[in-house]
Write a protein that holds these residues in place. Structure first.
Motif, PDB file in Angstrom:
ATOM      1  N   GLU A   1      17.257   5.593  13.600  1.00  0.00           N
ATOM      2  CA  GLU A   1      17.980   6.731  12.380  1.00  0.00           C
ATOM      3  C   GLU A   1      16.652   7.506  12.461  1.00  0.00           C
ATOM      4  OE1 GLU A   1      16.893   5.496   8.196  1.00  0.00           O
ATOM      5  OE2 GLU A   1      18.703   5.078   8.928  1.00  0.00           O
ATOM      6  N   PRO A   2      15.800   8.338  12.052  1.00  0.00           N
ATOM      7  CA  PRO A   2      14.396   8.678  11.770  1.00  0.00           C
ATOM      8  C   PRO A   2      13.943   7.776  11.376  1.00  0.00           C
ATOM      9  CG  PRO A   2      15.560  10.827  11.564  1.00  0.00           C
ATOM     10  CD  PRO A   2      16.538   9.740  11.709  1.00  0.00           C
ATOM     11  N   LEU A   3      12.277   8.164  12.410  1.00  0.00           N
ATOM     12  CA  LEU A   3      11.086   6.818  11.697  1.00  0.00           C
ATOM     13  C   LEU A   3       9.962   8.092  11.470  1.00  0.00           C
ATOM     14  CD1 LEU A   3      10.182   4.222  11.329  1.00  0.00           C
ATOM     15  CD2 LEU A   3       9.870   3.734  13.839  1.00  0.00           C
TER      16      LEU A   3
ATOM     17  N   TRP B   1      12.380   4.108   7.658  1.00  0.00           N
ATOM     18  CA  TRP B   1      12.606   4.709   8.309  1.00  0.00           C
ATOM     19  C   TRP B   1      13.372   5.714   7.081  1.00  0.00           C
ATOM     20  CZ3 TRP B   1      11.014   0.931  10.521  1.00  0.00           C
ATOM     21  CH2 TRP B   1      10.943   0.827  11.643  1.00  0.00           C
ATOM     22  N   GLN B   2      14.161   6.962   7.127  1.00  0.00           N
ATOM     23  CA  GLN B   2      15.060   7.798   6.941  1.00  0.00           C
ATOM     24  C   GLN B   2      15.598   7.547   5.392  1.00  0.00           C
ATOM     25  OE1 GLN B   2      15.473  11.901   8.379  1.00  0.00           O
ATOM     26  NE2 GLN B   2      17.429  12.129   7.277  1.00  0.00           N
ATOM     27  N   SER B   3      16.117   6.327   5.800  1.00  0.00           N
ATOM     28  CA  SER B   3      17.081   6.546   4.226  1.00  0.00           C
ATOM     29  C   SER B   3      16.361   5.423   3.593  1.00  0.00           C
ATOM     30  CB  SER B   3      18.454   4.920   5.171  1.00  0.00           C
ATOM     31  OG  SER B   3      18.092   3.845   6.183  1.00  0.00           O
ATOM     32  N   TYR B   4      15.282   5.171   3.177  1.00  0.00           N
ATOM     33  CA  TYR B   4      14.650   4.881   3.470  1.00  0.00           C
ATOM     34  C   TYR B   4      13.557   6.021   2.050  1.00  0.00           C
ATOM     35  CZ  TYR B   4      13.489   0.409   5.586  1.00  0.00           C
ATOM     36  OH  TYR B   4      13.687  -0.864   6.344  1.00  0.00           O
ATOM     37  N   LEU B   5      13.686   6.713   2.427  1.00  0.00           N
ATOM     38  CA  LEU B   5      13.014   8.360   1.884  1.00  0.00           C
ATOM     39  C   LEU B   5      13.962   8.978   1.045  1.00  0.00           C
ATOM     40  CD1 LEU B   5      10.566   8.462   5.054  1.00  0.00           C
ATOM     41  CD2 LEU B   5      10.145   7.179   2.334  1.00  0.00           C
ATOM     42  N   GLU B   6      12.652  10.142   0.223  1.00  0.00           N
ATOM     43  CA  GLU B   6      13.882  11.119  -0.234  1.00  0.00           C
ATOM     44  C   GLU B   6      13.461  12.104  -1.248  1.00  0.00           C
ATOM     45  OE1 GLU B   6      14.122   9.992  -5.478  1.00  0.00           O
ATOM     46  OE2 GLU B   6      15.569   9.599  -4.050  1.00  0.00           O
ATOM     47  N   PRO B   7      13.574  13.360  -0.573  1.00  0.00           N
ATOM     48  CA  PRO B   7      12.592  14.101  -1.140  1.00  0.00           C
ATOM     49  C   PRO B   7      11.937  14.040  -2.369  1.00  0.00           C
ATOM     50  CG  PRO B   7      14.862  15.365  -0.713  1.00  0.00           C
ATOM     51  CD  PRO B   7      14.797  14.014  -0.924  1.00  0.00           C
ATOM     52  N   ALA B   8      10.411  14.193  -2.458  1.00  0.00           N
ATOM     53  CA  ALA B   8       9.994  13.818  -3.957  1.00  0.00           C
ATOM     54  C   ALA B   8       9.692  15.504  -4.517  1.00  0.00           C
ATOM     55  CB  ALA B   8       7.848  13.900  -3.639  1.00  0.00           C
TER      56      ALA B   8
END
Length: 224
Positions: A189-191, A217-224
């Protein structure tokens, strides 16, 4: 819950003393052997780098705290070799292999330099589209945990969980360590490299404007 290795921001562990070259130097012969043995055993293909990292994380807290850097490597390697059936506990205790024939993937000295020169790329094609771009504000997942395996490996440190930062670099898709460490597939997944204000993470910064950057990695993140 985090494991003993996830120490960032924790009180009571003493000062961080940087090594001259930014890494633990390989000095004594046993340390050189520990490094060589770890690389050679990894070349057998029985586990991934993420699996080996998790093996070090899984060492008992009392051992992790008292072992030196390369003692952690050796202890984790012994666990990996036994789990993979490549050595027995009896062989480890005796310090002598009982099998007469070498492993078919024996990592001989002539293979070392070419293997190190090739490296091991972890970029992969992925059908997951990037969700973020440089300049985007993002928030990390809370809590910092492996979403697939309780107590499993993750590259999101606890001190950065639930924090807001800014994407500064994109790296394409890479092997996802949270699954790869547990033989659940590479699941690329995107990094991204994300920058956080040091004062946001620690409450106070050593100097004004200090930042901490993490590859996430993308699944660690969400829009702030």
């Amino acid at each position: 819950m985090t494991r003993v290795h996830d120490m960032g921001g924790r009180h009571g562990d003493g000062a961080v003393i940087p090594e001259p070259q930014g890494m633990v130097p390989v000095g004594a012969n046993w340390q050189r052997s520990a490094l060589a043995l770890t690389l050679a055993a990894g070349g057998l293909g029985a586990w991934s780098i993420d699996t080996s990292r998790h093996a070090r994380e899984k060492l008992s807290p009392k051992d992790y705290a008292r072992f030196s850097y390369y003692e952690k490597w050796i202890a984790a390697l012994a666990d990996l070799l036994a789990e993979a059936g490549l050595v027995t506990e009896a062989e480890l205790s005796a310090g002598t292999a009982s099998a007469a024939a070498p492993h078919p993937k024996l990592f001989t000295a002539d293979k070392v330099a070419p293997a190190l020169a090739r490296g091991t790329p972890y970029t992969r094609a992925s059908d997951i589209d990037p969700a973020f771009a440089p300049g985007d504000r993002v928030r990390t997942r809370l809590p910092a945990r492996n979403a697939f395996v309780p107590g499993g490996h993750t590259r999101l440190p606890a001190y950065a969980a639930g924090q807001t930062g800014t994407v500064i670099l994109t790296h394409g898709a890479h092997v996802f360590p949270d699954t790869n460490a547990h033989r659940m597939g590479e699941c690329p997944e995107p990094l991204y490299t994300v920058a956080f204000a040091a004062a946001d993470l620690w409450g106070v910064a050593e100097a004004e404007g200090d930042e901490v950057t993490l590859d996430l990695w993308q699944s660690y993140l969400e829009p702030a």
